[in-house]
Enzyme design. Sequence first.
Site, mmCIF file in Angstrom:
data_model
loop_
_atom_site.group_PDB
_atom_site.id
_atom_site.type_symbol
_atom_site.label_atom_id
_atom_site.label_comp_id
_atom_site.label_asym_id
_atom_site.label_seq_id
_atom_site.Cartn_x
_atom_site.Cartn_y
_atom_site.Cartn_z
ATOM 1 N N ASP A 1 -8.260 5.014 -1.404
ATOM 2 C CA ASP A 1 -7.379 3.996 -0.937
ATOM 3 C C ASP A 1 -8.108 2.477 -1.926
ATOM 4 O O ASP A 1 -9.086 2.495 -2.463
ATOM 5 C CB ASP A 1 -8.245 3.394 0.333
ATOM 6 N N CYS B 1 0.904 -0.922 -0.419
ATOM 7 C CA CYS B 1 0.203 0.005 -0.008
ATOM 8 C C CYS B 1 0.957 1.096 0.051
ATOM 9 O O CYS B 1 -0.037 2.579 -0.661
ATOM 10 C CB CYS B 1 -0.697 -0.265 1.086
ATOM 11 N N HIS C 1 -1.318 0.468 7.610
ATOM 12 C CA HIS C 1 -1.952 0.644 6.052
ATOM 13 C C HIS C 1 -1.824 2.169 5.696
ATOM 14 O O HIS C 1 -1.063 3.336 6.742
ATOM 15 C CB HIS C 1 -3.635 0.351 6.217
#
Length: 198
Positions: free
Chosen positions: A94, A24, A79
């Site tokens: 996201d 990520c 994250h």
Amino acid sequence: MTSDKTVEQVITEPAKCTYTSCYCEENIWKLCALIQEECHESELSKCYSVFISNKSKKIPLWHQKASKAEDRLIVWDYHVIMLYVDAGRTLVYDLDTELGFPCTLKDYNSACLGDERNFDDKFKRMFRVIPAPEFLTTFASDRSHMLNDRKEWLSPPPNYPQITCPGSSNNIDEFISMDISSKHGEVYHLHEFLNKFL
């Protein structure tokens, strides 16, 4: 080369973005780099990378594609998302959520973050917020955090070269850490984060 286009005009769907599952931080770095390349130069200053983690590296998030739970709950060690702040509103990008791309921070908070007042302390999230121009020039990862004890990949790495910055080939731990002494961006508790950006 830059243009007069805004982030919302350029980043219209996830397919426009570079994506590698379980990376990520690099997905968001690549998203920031795309904005720098294709949008008006002022647009990058409206963007922030946000590392979400805590001391125990146990952060619950809902509506995540990787979850197998009915409510789509998953507990990550960390994250990373991107915020776009413009005209009094904040959008969340996201690439791992089942929500819209982008979605408002209000919707993201309600669906993905949730009310943590009844959480055990080990699950309460912290947010390291770094302006996108700073993130692009100070982040580096050799991806070693994705190797197990036998030097095998926990998840296949991206097929492009590793991200480096002047003076470092690997400083990802400085971004994941929520120690306020780390020099990258600013660190917030959830309520502080929401008060600033919601």
